[in-house]
Design a protein around this motif. Structure first.
Motif, PDB file in Angstrom:
ATOM      1  N   LYS A 273     -12.710  59.756  46.081  1.00 57.62           N
ATOM      2  CA  LYS A 273     -13.451  60.873  45.455  1.00 57.62           C
ATOM      3  C   LYS A 273     -14.412  61.566  46.416  1.00 57.62           C
ATOM      4  CE  LYS A 273     -12.739  58.828  40.983  1.00 57.62           C
ATOM      5  NZ  LYS A 273     -13.232  58.049  39.886  1.00 57.62           N
ATOM      6  N   THR A 274     -14.065  61.537  47.699  1.00 51.08           N
ATOM      7  CA  THR A 274     -14.801  62.353  48.670  1.00 51.08           C
ATOM      8  C   THR A 274     -13.803  63.319  49.295  1.00 51.08           C
ATOM      9  OG1 THR A 274     -14.400  60.796  50.473  1.00 51.08           O
ATOM     10  CG2 THR A 274     -16.436  60.492  49.228  1.00 51.08           C
ATOM     11  N   PRO A 275     -14.274  64.495  49.791  1.00 54.42           N
ATOM     12  CA  PRO A 275     -13.351  65.448  50.419  1.00 54.42           C
ATOM     13  C   PRO A 275     -12.715  64.833  51.650  1.00 54.42           C
ATOM     14  CG  PRO A 275     -15.538  66.424  50.047  1.00 54.42           C
ATOM     15  CD  PRO A 275     -15.657  64.959  49.754  1.00 54.42           C
ATOM     16  N   PRO A 276     -11.510  65.250  52.040  1.00 58.52           N
ATOM     17  CA  PRO A 276     -10.683  66.218  51.324  1.00 58.52           C
ATOM     18  C   PRO A 276      -9.968  65.567  50.132  1.00 58.52           C
ATOM     19  CG  PRO A 276      -9.518  65.446  53.256  1.00 58.52           C
ATOM     20  CD  PRO A 276     -10.865  64.774  53.282  1.00 58.52           C
ATOM     21  N   ALA A 277      -9.667  66.391  49.132  1.00 62.65           N
ATOM     22  CA  ALA A 277      -8.933  65.894  47.961  1.00 62.65           C
ATOM     23  C   ALA A 277      -7.454  65.775  48.297  1.00 62.65           C
ATOM     24  CB  ALA A 277      -9.120  66.865  46.798  1.00 62.65           C
ATOM     25  N   PRO A 278      -6.726  64.879  47.617  1.00 64.47           N
ATOM     26  CA  PRO A 278      -5.273  64.833  47.799  1.00 64.47           C
ATOM     27  C   PRO A 278      -4.654  66.171  47.378  1.00 64.47           C
ATOM     28  CG  PRO A 278      -6.054  62.986  46.432  1.00 64.47           C
ATOM     29  CD  PRO A 278      -7.205  63.900  46.621  1.00 64.47           C
ATOM     30  N   ARG A 279      -3.516  66.501  47.952  1.00 68.98           N
ATOM     31  CA  ARG A 279      -2.822  67.743  47.571  1.00 68.98           C
ATOM     32  C   ARG A 279      -2.264  67.604  46.162  1.00 68.98           C
ATOM     33  NH1 ARG A 279      -1.488  71.668  51.220  1.00 68.98           N
ATOM     34  NH2 ARG A 279       0.040  72.444  49.739  1.00 68.98           N
ATOM     35  N   LEU A 280      -2.547  68.582  45.330  1.00 67.21           N
ATOM     36  CA  LEU A 280      -2.052  68.521  43.947  1.00 67.21           C
ATOM     37  C   LEU A 280      -0.575  68.904  43.894  1.00 67.21           C
ATOM     38  CD1 LEU A 280      -4.947  70.307  42.001  1.00 67.21           C
ATOM     39  CD2 LEU A 280      -4.604  67.856  42.316  1.00 67.21           C
ATOM     40  N   PRO A 281       0.257  68.107  43.208  1.00 67.99           N
ATOM     41  CA  PRO A 281       1.656  68.496  43.061  1.00 67.99           C
ATOM     42  C   PRO A 281       1.802  69.701  42.125  1.00 67.99           C
ATOM     43  CG  PRO A 281       1.243  66.362  42.014  1.00 67.99           C
ATOM     44  CD  PRO A 281      -0.052  66.821  42.596  1.00 67.99           C
ATOM     45  N   ALA A 282       2.879  70.459  42.299  1.00 71.02           N
ATOM     46  CA  ALA A 282       3.124  71.684  41.525  1.00 71.02           C
ATOM     47  C   ALA A 282       3.056  71.414  40.023  1.00 71.02           C
ATOM     48  CB  ALA A 282       4.476  72.277  41.901  1.00 71.02           C
ATOM     49  N   GLU A 283       3.574  70.262  39.604  1.00 70.82           N
ATOM     50  CA  GLU A 283       3.628  69.945  38.173  1.00 70.82           C
ATOM     51  C   GLU A 283       2.218  69.820  37.575  1.00 70.82           C
ATOM     52  OE1 GLU A 283       5.151  66.310  35.277  1.00 70.82           O
ATOM     53  OE2 GLU A 283       4.918  65.981  37.433  1.00 70.82           O
ATOM     54  N   VAL A 284       1.310  69.198  38.329  1.00 77.82           N
ATOM     55  CA  VAL A 284      -0.069  69.024  37.850  1.00 77.82           C
ATOM     56  C   VAL A 284      -0.775  70.385  37.798  1.00 77.82           C
ATOM     57  CG1 VAL A 284      -2.326  67.996  38.424  1.00 77.82           C
ATOM     58  CG2 VAL A 284      -0.244  66.637  38.614  1.00 77.82           C
ATOM     59  N   ILE A 285      -0.532  71.222  38.799  1.00 79.17           N
ATOM     60  CA  ILE A 285      -1.116  72.574  38.826  1.00 79.17           C
ATOM     61  C   ILE A 285      -0.634  73.364  37.613  1.00 79.17           C
ATOM     62  CG2 ILE A 285      -1.092  74.787  40.072  1.00 79.17           C
ATOM     63  CD1 ILE A 285      -0.953  73.103  42.691  1.00 79.17           C
ATOM     64  N   GLU A 286       0.678  73.320  37.351  1.00 78.39           N
ATOM     65  CA  GLU A 286       1.260  74.108  36.251  1.00 78.39           C
ATOM     66  C   GLU A 286       0.762  73.601  34.891  1.00 78.39           C
ATOM     67  OE1 GLU A 286       2.537  76.433  33.694  1.00 78.39           O
ATOM     68  OE2 GLU A 286       2.522  77.029  35.796  1.00 78.39           O
ATOM     69  N   LYS A 287       0.697  72.279  34.720  1.00 73.14           N
ATOM     70  CA  LYS A 287       0.225  71.732  33.437  1.00 73.14           C
ATOM     71  C   LYS A 287      -1.233  72.108  33.200  1.00 73.14           C
ATOM     72  CE  LYS A 287       3.016  67.747  32.184  1.00 73.14           C
ATOM     73  NZ  LYS A 287       3.149  66.289  32.221  1.00 73.14           N
ATOM     74  N   THR A 288      -2.028  72.083  34.254  1.00 69.25           N
ATOM     75  CA  THR A 288      -3.444  72.440  34.121  1.00 69.25           C
ATOM     76  C   THR A 288      -3.577  73.919  33.769  1.00 69.25           C
ATOM     77  OG1 THR A 288      -4.016  70.711  35.705  1.00 69.25           O
ATOM     78  CG2 THR A 288      -5.677  72.397  35.318  1.00 69.25           C
ATOM     79  N   ALA A 289      -2.831  74.775  34.469  1.00 73.58           N
ATOM     80  CA  ALA A 289      -2.855  76.219  34.173  1.00 73.58           C
ATOM     81  C   ALA A 289      -2.445  76.468  32.726  1.00 73.58           C
ATOM     82  CB  ALA A 289      -1.925  76.968  35.136  1.00 73.58           C
ATOM     83  N   ALA A 290      -1.436  75.734  32.248  1.00 72.90           N
ATOM     84  CA  ALA A 290      -0.941  75.905  30.869  1.00 72.90           C
ATOM     85  C   ALA A 290      -2.019  75.522  29.853  1.00 72.90           C
ATOM     86  CB  ALA A 290       0.316  75.070  30.653  1.00 72.90           C
ATOM     87  N   LYS A 291      -2.790  74.473  30.148  1.00 73.36           N
ATOM     88  CA  LYS A 291      -3.868  74.042  29.245  1.00 73.36           C
ATOM     89  C   LYS A 291      -4.942  75.133  29.121  1.00 73.36           C
ATOM     90  CE  LYS A 291      -3.165  70.171  27.308  1.00 73.36           C
ATOM     91  NZ  LYS A 291      -2.819  70.369  25.912  1.00 73.36           N
ATOM     92  N   TYR A 292      -5.331  75.709  30.268  1.00 79.23           N
ATOM     93  CA  TYR A 292      -6.328  76.786  30.242  1.00 79.23           C
ATOM     94  C   TYR A 292      -5.790  77.984  29.440  1.00 79.23           C
ATOM     95  CZ  TYR A 292      -9.647  74.736  33.593  1.00 79.23           C
ATOM     96  OH  TYR A 292     -10.596  73.945  34.189  1.00 79.23           O
ATOM     97  N   ARG A 293      -4.517  78.336  29.661  1.00 80.34           N
ATOM     98  CA  ARG A 293      -3.917  79.477  28.936  1.00 80.34           C
ATOM     99  C   ARG A 293      -3.894  79.208  27.432  1.00 80.34           C
ATOM    100  NH1 ARG A 293      -0.082  79.507  33.174  1.00 80.34           N
ATOM    101  NH2 ARG A 293       1.463  78.452  31.870  1.00 80.34           N
TER     102      ARG A 293
END
Length: 302
Positions: A273-293
């Motif tokens: 939990k310190t920088p740098p963060a792990p690279r987010l996979p596309a699926e996690v990015i898309e699911k998060t975007a969908a939740k906000y929408r």
């Protein structure tokens, strides 16, 4: 739609980059707030943007400001953000910016909780109170509180966690009159918003507000308001089952990202939990975007 991880407005002086917002000075009395598509989790900014996030946060904040004006003045000027940047910078600000009054910020996060969750639940288990507010015995994770409580936090320096403080500490920082006004206004806004959201099938478990003072020392609601970044939203479906199981209800926020980060291993070890963060996979990015929408759609159309 333009995705913006970090805005770059050369025609205005940069005041500050927060976890999500980039603030630029417009003369002496206004600020251009640009909501980027950055996401922070565990107080670390992720390297990958969440497409559409900045626009969704801005739409939600404006939707709420529109409905809460009777309870407290807000910082909106009503002027178009596009009007203060150069033509080649318009794409970076359209749909994701607010042109606001420059205020004297109050260094207290005004947190209101209507349900027991997160750090509030942890604190309750230790001492049957949250931020010095005593609560009845027998509450469980995600319980609705008998009435909403004001549980302020001290604004932390960049990269640090905000720290829960007592109401007495708020009185020491801002004086008794302003402390009382902040507490009363915060609870009134929360109660009004919780009722509106519930009619749309959403529970606002808790939220945080930020306030400033204008040139007449009037209390003004500022920053963003009631977005999934500053509030814990739960859909009503699934709430009762989670409550009965003592589990966290499903939520409209960064939980997907947090869960993925908690489970991720780097060189065989959990991320620290310190920088740098792990690279987010596309699926996690898309699911998060969908939740906000989904949160925006439900609120504005539900």
């Amino acid at each position: 739609m333009t995705t913006v991880h970090t805005s770059s407005i050369q025609s205005l002086p940069l005041l500050a980059r927060g976890k999500v917002r980039d603030n630029y000075a417009v003369g002496e009395d206004r600020i251009l707030m640009v909501a980027s598509d950055r996401l922070s989790a565990f107080d670390v900014i992720m390297g990958e943007p969440i497409p559409g996030k900045g626009e969704i946060l801005t739409k939600m904040a404006l939707w709420w400001f529109d409905r809460l004006g009777a309870l407290c003045p807000n910082h909106l000027t009503g002027e178009a953000p596009e009007s203060v940047v150069q033509p080649d910078e318009v794409a970076q600000v359209t749909g994701r910016s607010m042109l606001v009054k420059r205020l004297r910020p109050i260094p207290v996060e005004a947190v209101v909780r209507g349900y027991l969750a997160g750090s509030g639940w942890k604190e309750y288990q230790d001492n049957r109170a949250v931020c010095g507010v005593p609560l009845p015995e027998g509450l469980t994770n995600a319980s609705k509180l008998p009435r909403p409580i004001f549980t302020p936090a001290a604004k932390a320096a960049a990269g640090e966690h905000d720290e829960n403080i007592s109401y007495e500490r708020v009185v020491e920082v801002v004086g008794p009159k302003l402390a009382q006004q902040i507490r009363e206004v915060s609870i009134a806004i929360y109660e009004a918003a919780a009722q509106i959201a519930l009619a749309k099938g959403m529970i606002i478990a808790d939220t945080k507000f930020e306030f400033g003072l204008d040139e007449n020392d009037t209390l003004v609601l500022m920053d963003e308001v009631l977005t999934p970044d500053s509030s814990r939203y739960w859909p009503v479906e699934g709430y009762e089952a989670a409550l009965a199981a003592g589990a966290n209800p499903p939520s409209y926020d960064k939980q997907f990202v947090r869960d993925w980060l908690e489970a991720t291993k780097i060189n065989g070890k959990p991320w620290d939990k310190t920088p740098p963060a792990p690279r987010l996979p596309a699926e996690v990015i898309e699911k998060t975007a969908a939740k906000y929408r989904e949160a925006l759609d439900r609120l504005t159309h539900g």
